[in-house]
Design a protein around this motif. Structure first.
Motif, mmCIF file in Angstrom:
data_model
loop_
_atom_site.group_PDB
_atom_site.id
_atom_site.type_symbol
_atom_site.label_atom_id
_atom_site.label_comp_id
_atom_site.label_asym_id
_atom_site.label_seq_id
_atom_site.Cartn_x
_atom_site.Cartn_y
_atom_site.Cartn_z
ATOM 1 N N LYS A 123 13.537 32.223 -25.539
ATOM 2 C CA LYS A 123 13.648 32.557 -24.116
ATOM 3 C C LYS A 123 12.453 33.388 -23.649
ATOM 4 O O LYS A 123 11.978 33.232 -22.522
ATOM 5 N N ASP A 124 11.954 34.259 -24.520
ATOM 6 C CA ASP A 124 10.757 35.038 -24.175
ATOM 7 C C ASP A 124 9.554 34.121 -23.983
ATOM 8 O O ASP A 124 8.751 34.307 -23.057
ATOM 9 N N TYR B 253 12.572 29.687 -18.185
ATOM 10 C CA TYR B 253 13.977 29.800 -18.573
ATOM 11 C C TYR B 253 14.831 29.807 -17.308
ATOM 12 O O TYR B 253 14.602 30.583 -16.377
ATOM 13 N N LEU C 275 19.439 26.028 -24.393
ATOM 14 C CA LEU C 275 18.555 27.172 -24.612
ATOM 15 C C LEU C 275 17.602 27.397 -23.447
ATOM 16 O O LEU C 275 17.097 28.497 -23.253
ATOM 17 N N GLN C 276 17.366 26.360 -22.674
ATOM 18 C CA GLN C 276 16.431 26.465 -21.544
ATOM 19 C C GLN C 276 17.135 26.789 -20.230
ATOM 20 O O GLN C 276 16.559 27.411 -19.341
ATOM 21 N N ASN C 277 18.393 26.384 -20.103
ATOM 22 C CA ASN C 277 19.133 26.580 -18.859
ATOM 23 C C ASN C 277 20.627 26.680 -19.186
ATOM 24 O O ASN C 277 21.230 25.707 -19.640
ATOM 25 N N ASP C 278 21.205 27.843 -18.933
ATOM 26 C CA ASP C 278 22.612 28.086 -19.265
ATOM 27 C C ASP C 278 23.474 28.192 -18.002
ATOM 28 O O ASP C 278 24.552 28.751 -18.014
ATOM 29 N N TYR D 2 23.163 26.062 -30.452
ATOM 30 C CA TYR D 2 23.416 26.926 -29.299
ATOM 31 C C TYR D 2 24.386 26.252 -28.329
ATOM 32 O O TYR D 2 25.384 26.850 -27.900
ATOM 33 N N SER E 268 16.863 32.556 -30.632
ATOM 34 C CA SER E 268 17.074 32.188 -29.230
ATOM 35 C C SER E 268 16.402 33.185 -28.294
ATOM 36 O O SER E 268 15.824 32.796 -27.272
ATOM 37 N N LEU F 119 9.638 30.897 -23.194
ATOM 38 C CA LEU F 119 9.833 30.092 -21.981
ATOM 39 C C LEU F 119 9.511 30.899 -20.729
ATOM 40 O O LEU F 119 9.034 30.354 -19.732
#
Length: 363
Positions: A333-334, A340, A184-187, A260, A329, A336
């Motif tokens: 992300k907003d 993000y 969720l923090q880094n894709d 996720y 999610s 972070l």
């Protein structure tokens, strides 16, 4: 049998039996968790010589009558790593690689290892990694290893090495492992999969779906070795705000992050290219909670996993869960914000790759 066909969607991470993330890891803990994991159909384990004393504890557990009386060695996949010895010590020399593999075989009390990775390859010169991979290929030819891979955080280095291996050995790596970049923090890992495929890699292990415990309510884990987590304070604060937001919506950040990562990995998989998720587990309660979460998103077609077939969700339930998760999610992300997509420095300015040592302090 090819690795994509035997590697399951969920793998038990052995770092939970190490001093890095757990206080006082012990044989009783490992046996209890392994017994329950096997009962639930979880049949793949990933560890490392670096995760001390994980290999020793897992070997004791897997050789215990409570397990050997029920399961044969060919009923589970066993993966470990070589090259990283301590936080600031690496040895990729051919002599040590061979010694490390034989030591792992002894510690894990097995005649063969399904996968051996070169561990945290960005910390050492690339030529040394290539040489170590060559040794592992030789050991695969000798029957000690079934499959050979590399692991690390830096996907650019992993991809470059994968291409070099194919060029220099006229055969590809079987597998690569990357951590905390299908989360969720880094894709970011998702964007690099085509390059791994071009290099002939058929399996990717995505570990640390919670970014080493960052994406959870209680913050980063602290084991016997203290707080080693690379997240800067700003990211830690943002993650805590995200956890509070998810909790206010009646859910849990760790569960959301795990769903996720698992769903993302499955969406990126195909019959000839497998993306799997490695879950760090320390207790039976954590194991059962994580597998209950996995059941919410794993397809029932994964018939080799009894617990999936028995408890797989209906199509309507999956669709409902996906919709809820997408909304949560997006909110995470907003929160972070600029954090993000943030990548941890690996190995960082304090490390000299050429000497494989910390940079001397100028003070």
């Amino acid at each position: 049998m090819s690795l994509p066909l035997i590697l399951p969607p969920i793998i038990l991470g052995g770092a939970g039996f190490s001093h890095q993330v757990y206080r006082n890891p012990n044989a009783a803990q490992a046996l209890q968790v392994l017994k329950r994991a096997l009962e639930l159909g979880l049949r793949a384990i990933d560890t490392s010589a670096y995760y001390h004393p994980s290999e020793i504890l897992l070997g004791e557990a897997l050789s215990h009558p409570d397990i050997t009386n029920l399961y044969t060695r060919d009923q589970y996949v066993l993966m470990t790593k070589v090259g990283r010895i301590a936080a600031d010590k690496f040895d990729y020399s051919p002599t040590w690689v061979r010694s490390s593999v034989f030591r792992s075989l002894q510690r894990l009390r097995t005649d063969y290892l399904d996968v051996v990775f070169c561990h945290d390859v960005e910390f050492v010169p690339e030529d040394e990694v290539i040489e170590a991979v060559g040794v592992l290929f030789q050991m695969a030819g000798e029957g000690h290893i079934r499959h050979v891979g590399i692991s690390g955080y830096r996907t650019d280095i992993l991809m470059r090495l994968a291409h070099r291996v194919r060029e220099e050995f006229s055969r590809p790596l079987d597998i690569a492992q990357n951590w905390a970049q299908l989360t969720l923090q880094n894709d970011g890992l998702a964007e690099d999969l085509d390059e791994f495929k071009k290099a002939g890699v058929s399996c990717i292990c995505s570990s640390s779906p919670l970014a080493i415990g960052l994406l959870r309510t209680n913050g980063v884990p602290v084991g016997d070795l203290g707080d080693f987590h690379p997240a800067p304070q700003g990211l830690r604060i943002a993650s805590k705000l995200a956890a509070d937001y998810v909790a206010a919506k009646g859910d849990d950040l760790a569960a959301l992050a795990l769903r996720y990562s698992i769903r993302r990995a499955q969406s990126l998989s195909s019959p000839d290219f497998r993306v799997t998720t490695i879950m760090g587990i320390t207790t039976i309660a954590e194991l059962e909670d994580n597998l209950a979460t996995a059941r919410q998103v794993l397809p029932v077609t994964e018939s080799q996993w009894r617990w999936v077939a028995e408890a797989g969700p209906s199509t309507d339930a999956v669709s409902s869960q996906v919709k809820k998760d997408e909304e949560l999610s997006a909110g995470v992300k907003d929160i972070l914000g600029p954090w993000y997509g943030y990548c941890f420095p690996s190995p960082g300015d304090g490390w000299d790759v050429a000497t494989k040592m910390p940079v001397p302090s100028r003070i």
